[in-house]
Design a protein around this motif. Sequence first.
Motif: not given
Length: 703
Positions: A662-670
């Motif tokens: 239920g939580t979104y964690y910003p990350t990168t495509l790599s």
Amino acid sequence: MKKRFLALLLSVCIGVSMLVLPASAAGSNTAVQTAVTLGAFSTEEAAGLSTPLTRGQLAKLLVAFSAYHDNANTQGSIGTLYTDVNGSSAYAPYIRIAVQQGWMSGYTDGSFRPNQTVTLEEACTAALTLLGYDVTTLTGGFPAAQLNKANAIGLRANLSRTQGQAMTMEDGAILLYNALTANTASGSVYGTTLGFTVTNGQVDVSSILLSNLEGPFVASEGESLPFEPEAVYCNDSVSTNAQLSAYDVYYYNASAKTVWVYTRKAAGRITAVSPSASAPTSVTVAGTSYTIASSSAAAQLSSLNGGGVGQVVTLLLGMNNEAVAVLTGDAADEVFYGVVQTATRSLVEENGADVQQKVEVKCTDGITRTVSVAKDLNYPAGWMVKITVNADGEQVDAIGKKGTSGTINADGTALGETALADGVEILDTTSEGVAGTVSPSRLSGVTLSDADVRYYTTNENGQIDRLILNDVTGDLWTYGVLDDVKNLINNVTSSSSTTSTGTTTGTTTSTSSSTDAASIAGDVAEIVLPSTGDLLWGLVDGSIGSSVWESVTGSTDKLASYLLKLGAANTSGGLSTVLNYLGSGADYVCYVNGKQTTYKTSTKYPVLAGGIAVGISTSGKVKSMRQLMPAVIDKVGAASVMSGGKKYETADDMQVYLWYKGTYYPTTLSQVNGEDYTLIGWFDNDGRAAGSKIRVLIAVRKN
């Protein structure tokens, strides 16, 4: 395509103080961009990367990636070097330097064989010598010793060639790019010995390019460049036209044979100079402040010479939109086109109390201009207008639609049968006045209808030099991911349940309608607004297919049919609750660019979960929300993804999130991949000519 990414590199070099090129990204694009920047490749050579690398071209690469990269142009013609390389050969100065420094050598028969193809071991041996290694002392025999050493220090990273295989132009660029981050024989990072800044495996290439930059110069009528350029950029976009027009501002790098031409201008009445009227370093024209980049411009704008506040001028703008020169009188006449951002009225008390109106206009050149207009006129946000500047001042006039249609060609140089001018100005807009500039390459291959083009102008050659578009790219919307909306419905359900016993009709207490309301609100929650988890896992396990999602997100029809069913059942209480829910506002908690954001609206929008698009006016108000469509991704490419055999381009600013419980964690495509994660891309599906890009990507870990 090659020209477009070269333009990107060189425009970035000018727009920022440091261009960082990651060593881990030393694939073809980054390596080739660097080779062009350093003068090793012409744009024509960069367009033929699969052609075999020759000994002459290798010599040029070695020199370009060395401390001698500026010396080749000073060599001149000094007789015959080898039997097959005379002094007039294009490769002669590079071969001379490469041989003098011991990086390469000729053959015993007196030839150099400049057109002979280079093998992997030959190229690695030359690169090792460039780095100061004595290849005769390496452990083992040729070529194994050279290939092993090259591999050990990272020269062969991203190279698929093996012993005996011929190198390509692309391979040569990658090899020499890898050398920048490799250690020399003395233990230093090679790039630092050339003056680059190398930090944590990242190379700053722009410092070399900018250190050899000459200019700014202001072109006069009929002026020519001091050399034949191999790369020309007009307003930071690639161009094929090296001709200068009067009042063009230009810069050049002679060693890279590259020229930057700027045709941008700022025109209007000066409203401020700073820090002082006599010695200004910045000037404000039409509401925008510009740094003064030349002593001659500063002198002309100084009050000591009669310039300054109140003067109508045209500023000639160079790199970073700095003011290079100043035009006055008839030479200052200019016309700009754009859309109204805002119109504001305020009190002024210069000659008694009065009201003054100012209009902000986003113009096709990307500059927002503020102009004073008559206080009794109306300029709604989104209107197209023309700003005319002459000796009498500034005037704003509304303009009507002038459409056209056609397909932007692959090179971004024509719309249908009509050529686009060098430095063409393209502005994408919304009806609310939100606007942003667009590069021609962004529209490559896009078919524009008459409805997509709001206005255009042509120059004296009949080429389109300005385009105002009607929300064609989708880039003007704000994209993000929506947190669980189901909680809002649950609140309605809870509220209905707790207040039901207090409702009276006449002398009799009625609970049936409120009970129905709670039940119906719950039904809506399950049918119309499933949770984020339900949706994501449904997409992951395939229980929610694209057709089901299309049906669910077509919520206008879904709700309409559901309300009709409620009306037929005469459940007035429940119907009222649903209508109240749909008609009242809500707080939409989203993640936008990695940060949690709450949008408070007076209307509920048909968005469920996952990716959404938010339309925001120039005043910052939410005007609309749209649901993005999902695509379970099978394969991720450099600028696109595949889903079920269909290709989707990814937006340049695509957001990536890891979703967990239920939580979104910003990350990168790599940090995510298709093996360990299920990847769900969300794309805009509103029929825009240049839309349908993956705006948000959500990764769900498989284990």
